[in-house]
Design a protein around this motif. Structure first.
Motif, mmCIF file in Angstrom:
data_model
loop_
_atom_site.group_PDB
_atom_site.id
_atom_site.type_symbol
_atom_site.label_atom_id
_atom_site.label_comp_id
_atom_site.label_asym_id
_atom_site.label_seq_id
_atom_site.Cartn_x
_atom_site.Cartn_y
_atom_site.Cartn_z
ATOM 1 N N ALA A 281 -24.459 -22.692 -24.824
ATOM 2 C CA ALA A 281 -23.371 -23.490 -24.260
ATOM 3 C C ALA A 281 -22.192 -22.597 -23.890
ATOM 4 N N SER A 282 -21.823 -21.680 -24.803
ATOM 5 C CA SER A 282 -20.718 -20.783 -24.469
ATOM 6 C C SER A 282 -20.851 -19.500 -25.283
ATOM 7 N N GLY A 519 -33.887 -23.494 -3.268
ATOM 8 C CA GLY A 519 -33.596 -22.370 -4.150
ATOM 9 C C GLY A 519 -32.630 -22.682 -5.281
ATOM 10 N N TYR A 520 -32.180 -21.607 -5.888
ATOM 11 C CA TYR A 520 -31.380 -21.701 -7.125
ATOM 12 C C TYR A 520 -30.207 -20.736 -7.059
ATOM 13 N N TYR A 521 -29.185 -21.020 -7.893
ATOM 14 C CA TYR A 521 -28.090 -20.065 -8.027
ATOM 15 C C TYR A 521 -28.590 -18.863 -8.827
ATOM 16 N N PRO A 522 -28.041 -17.695 -8.553
ATOM 17 C CA PRO A 522 -28.509 -16.503 -9.279
ATOM 18 C C PRO A 522 -28.078 -16.509 -10.743
ATOM 19 N N GLN A 523 -28.576 -15.515 -11.488
ATOM 20 C CA GLN A 523 -28.371 -15.462 -12.942
ATOM 21 C C GLN A 523 -26.913 -15.467 -13.370
ATOM 22 N N GLN A 524 -26.021 -14.909 -12.522
ATOM 23 C CA GLN A 524 -24.633 -14.824 -12.985
ATOM 24 C C GLN A 524 -23.959 -16.174 -13.097
ATOM 25 N N GLU A 525 -24.639 -17.212 -12.576
ATOM 26 C CA GLU A 525 -24.087 -18.554 -12.735
ATOM 27 C C GLU A 525 -23.982 -18.904 -14.220
ATOM 28 N N LEU A 526 -24.965 -18.433 -15.012
ATOM 29 C CA LEU A 526 -24.902 -18.663 -16.470
ATOM 30 C C LEU A 526 -23.690 -17.937 -17.060
ATOM 31 N N VAL A 527 -23.441 -16.730 -16.573
ATOM 32 C CA VAL A 527 -22.295 -15.953 -17.069
ATOM 33 C C VAL A 527 -21.012 -16.713 -16.751
ATOM 34 N N ALA A 530 -21.003 -20.044 -18.956
ATOM 35 C CA ALA A 530 -20.980 -19.932 -20.422
ATOM 36 C C ALA A 530 -19.957 -18.914 -20.921
ATOM 37 N N MET A 531 -19.655 -17.916 -20.101
ATOM 38 C CA MET A 531 -18.788 -16.828 -20.598
ATOM 39 C C MET A 531 -17.454 -16.768 -19.862
ATOM 40 N N GLY A 532 -17.356 -17.501 -18.755
ATOM 41 C CA GLY A 532 -16.080 -17.585 -18.046
ATOM 42 C C GLY A 532 -15.987 -16.647 -16.859
ATOM 43 N N GLU A 533 -14.990 -16.954 -16.016
ATOM 44 C CA GLU A 533 -14.816 -16.225 -14.743
ATOM 45 C C GLU A 533 -14.505 -14.748 -14.979
ATOM 46 N N ALA A 534 -13.709 -14.472 -16.037
ATOM 47 C CA ALA A 534 -13.259 -13.080 -16.215
ATOM 48 C C ALA A 534 -14.456 -12.162 -16.454
ATOM 49 N N ILE A 535 -15.381 -12.603 -17.312
ATOM 50 C CA ILE A 535 -16.559 -11.761 -17.583
ATOM 51 C C ILE A 535 -17.454 -11.707 -16.347
ATOM 52 N N ALA A 536 -17.610 -12.856 -15.685
ATOM 53 C CA ALA A 536 -18.447 -12.879 -14.470
ATOM 54 C C ALA A 536 -17.896 -11.893 -13.444
ATOM 55 N N GLU A 537 -16.580 -11.880 -13.320
ATOM 56 C CA GLU A 537 -15.901 -10.977 -12.373
ATOM 57 C C GLU A 537 -16.135 -9.516 -12.775
ATOM 58 N N ARG A 538 -15.979 -9.236 -14.064
ATOM 59 C CA ARG A 538 -16.144 -7.861 -14.552
ATOM 60 C C ARG A 538 -17.568 -7.368 -14.279
#
Ligand SMILES: Cc1cc2nc3c(=O)[nH]c(=O)nc-3n(C[C@H](O)[C@H](O)[C@H](O)COP(=O)(O)OP(=O)(O)OC[C@H]3O[C@@H](n4cnc5c(N)ncnc54)[C@H](O)[C@@H]3O)c2cc1C
Length: 597
Positions: A281-282, A519-527, A530-538
């Motif tokens: 979940a997060s 199709g589907y969204y890529p794996q970073q959609e989970l990031v 679940a982990m937030g924009e800042a980590i996804a951005e990093r």
């Protein structure tokens, strides 16, 4: 007598080939030890390539050109201390092989480093004056000293639970291990399909405490829940998971439920700790404790918080279905189903279906619907690469068809630096187009938009770059060409209306079902979720090709400490799970820091 002469000639040639490989390897080791860049560069053709997988650079590093290769090898050698280069007995012997259209000597070798054991491949061809030089070198880390995989001669004794009268037996030990009542896992793997199971099995053998969480109720459901008629597109011998090959009695193309059941069996047999019906979940990174704080939602409504040191995202490319913004979709009176939720055409007999998409899933679903007597039309949005499963797709399996073990073939595959991968695909695509000429011409005749990729590297690079845009044809193309399955270009559609698709010419293509194979969204959609924009951005893009030609953030350290990604076909997961697990082990041993440290 002739046979004898032939056998003698072959033996002599094998000896010559081995001698040439041995001489080059000895010269390479001497040059590396001497630190003489000129001498080292002279062993390579001007145009040559090196791919390092962890052994020298702790990364997946491609380097091109003799001088650049020599400079980088020598820069890394003081830390790496590579030595003891040998042509091992009992593995692929040096051989003459056709690679990228020309004959070369290809040799598999092993070596030692300061930290562990390595293996690699080199390919030699003669210069004009007959000197043998390398145009390909790979170096891969295979194991860490003192922490070898607990397999074969290193297998556990089982003394902790075998004949442990009055104490725990194996089942008790497994129950306790899986419960995580008294500890946190070192690694949390999110997703219990091929990527997650492969890496968990590898981590287990390295003694890393690993928990896999899977949102479906049973391991294997990711395949069981796919459409009824699905069978794998690659043949069986390239699809094995690590350590446990499929039984030799299995069919060439494995049906989806057979594979799903195998995954469940595999998880059990490889003693993988799995929590099914459990979703990530997060997750928050606690930089002080150097751990994640992870919230898991379980099927019974409860939550568990765990604090692993690493998260491996093995959530696949099909976690979050992509539904495009379609004009008038809300007005459509029939049923709209994303391919994720499609099971079988059985209930749709006699009805009319529109399938949006022309990739592999769209085509397989079209075949399924058509076979149940559904009047089926495919809507093409973008140009598509079409390749026959057999013979064309099998051309990419060639290395695994050569004599030798699966492990040795995997090493050859892992050796390919990006520029050579592209050249190889271009050559293979040419051959594929010859084999599939009739099918492709037939498709073009009916107005199907066909391409072979932006740089003629075909479906393989489309897969690497964007995870789709191609169809491995299982028979739908013939039905399209014959008109038994209809084809409609998306740009002819004005909008969707209650009865179906309203075309720009005012006519309506009626439909009861609109199937979105989009199709589907890529794996970073989970990031992101679940982990937030800042980590996804990093972290940045996951999958797709990066500036160095390697896959972005896959199987290697990422800009976020303790966050890893694995995905891909079964062979990719089998090969790269090994390297991913080794990096985590090295980090746990304090031998490897976070990226950039
Ligand atoms: C028709 C067809 C034929 C194919 N043939 C082949 C073939 O022959 N060989 C081959 O190698 N590949 C083949 N593929 C491709 C293959 O399906 C994918 O490569 C594969 O599914 C990727 O595996 P994965 O483990 O990366 O991801 P997935 O199979 O997508 O698994 C991801 C798992 O993660 C779980 N998950 C996601 N999010 C969460 C979360 N938040 N919490 C917990 N769990 C989560 C999902 O439930 C799922 O079980 C084929 C695909 C299709 C459609």
């Amino acid at each position: 007598m002739d046979d004898l002469n032939q056998a003698t000639r072959e033996l002599h040639q094998a000896w010559e080939t081995r001698e040439a490989a041995r001489a080059w390897l000895a010269a390479f080791e001497a040059a590396l030890a001497s630190g003489d860049a000129q001498c080292l560069a002279a062993l390579f053709h001007t145009e040559s390539h090196w791919r390092d997988v962890l052994a020298f650079t702790w990364h997946m590093t491609p380097v091109a050109g003799a001088e650049a290769i020599a400079a980088r090898l020598l820069a890394e050698q003081p830390r790496t201390q590579a030595h003891g280069f040998v042509l091992p007995e009992g593995r692929r012997a040096p051989r003459r092989a056709m690679r990228l259209g020309s004959e070369c000597i290809e040799a598999l070798y092993e070596f030692a480093t300061a930290l562990g054991r390595g293996a690699g491949i080199f390919r030699l061809s003669p210069t004009e004056d007959g000197t043998m030089k390398a145009w390909l070198l790979s170096t891969t880390l295979q194991s860490l000293n003192g922490h070898e995989e607990r397999v074969g001669p290193n297998r556990p004794s089982g003394s902790a639970y075998s004949r442990n009268f009055g104490g725990d037996n194996w089942v008790d030990a497994r129950r306790r291990a899986i419960a995580y009542d008294d500890r946190d896992p070192t690694v949390l793997v999110v997703g219990g399909a091929q990527a997650g199971l492969a890496v968990a099995a590898r981590l287990n053998q390295l003694g890393i405490d690993t928990l896999v969480v899977e949102k479906w109720p049973r391991i294997g459901d990711s395949w069981r829940k796919r459409y009824h008629s699905l069978a794998l597109h690659n043949s069986i011998h390239i699809n094995h998971l690590p350590y446990m090959p499929f039984p030799p009695s299995w069919p060439t193309y494995i049906p989806k439920d057979m594979l799903g059941n195998w995954f469940e069996f595999y998880a059990d047999a490889m003693e993988i700790n799995c929590w099914t019906d459990t979703e990530l979940a997060s997750a928050e990174w606690d930089a002080t404790a150097q751990r994640w704080q992870v919230r898991l939602k379980r099927g019974d409504g409860t939550e568990r918080v765990l604090r692993p040191r690493h998260i491996v995202c093995a959530n696949g490319v099909s976690s979050y279905p992509k539904v495009p913004d379609l004009p008038g979709l809300g007005d459509f009176g029939g049923e709209v189903i994303h391919s994720e939720g499609f099971d079988s055409g059985a209930g749709w007999a006699g009805k009319r279906a529109l399938i949006l998409g022309t990739g592999s899933s769209a085509n397989d679903i079209a075949l399924d619907l058509h076979s149940f007597g559904v009047h089926t039309t495919m809507i093409q949005r973008g140009s598509t690469t079409v390749v026959s499963i057999n013979p064309s797709a099998r051309l990419n399996e060639a290395v695994w068809n050569e004599p030798g073990s699966l492990e040795d073939a995997d090493l050859v595959v892992a050796s390919a630096p990006p520029p050579l991968v592209l050249r190889n695909y271009r050559a293979v695509v040419k051959r594929m187009m010859e084999l599939d000429r009739e099918m492709v011409e037939g498709l073009k005749r009916i107005g199907f938009k066909h391409d072979i990729g932006e740089d003629e590297t075909g479906h393989q690079m489309k897969y690497m770059r964007r995870g789709g845009g191609y169809n491995l044809d299982a028979g739908s193309s013939e039905l399209l060409i014959k008109g038994e399955i209809g084809l409609l270009q998306f740009d002819r559609i004005e909008r969707f209306v209650a009865e179906g698709a309203l075309l720009k010419d005012g006519s309506v293509v009626p439909a009861d079902l609109l199937l979105l194979a989009t199709g589907y969204y890529p794996q970073q959609e989970l990031v992101r979720r679940a982990m937030g924009e800042a980590i996804a951005e990093r972290v940045g893009p996951v999958w797709g090709i990066g500036p160095d030609g390697e896959l972005n953030n896959m199987y290697k350290r990422t800009p976020q400490q303790g966050l890893w990604f694995i995905a891909g076909g079964l062979a990719q997961c089998r090969i790269n799970s090994k390297y991913l697990a080794l990096q985590i082990k090295a980090m746990e041993l304090g031998q490897l820091g976070p990226l950039g440290s």
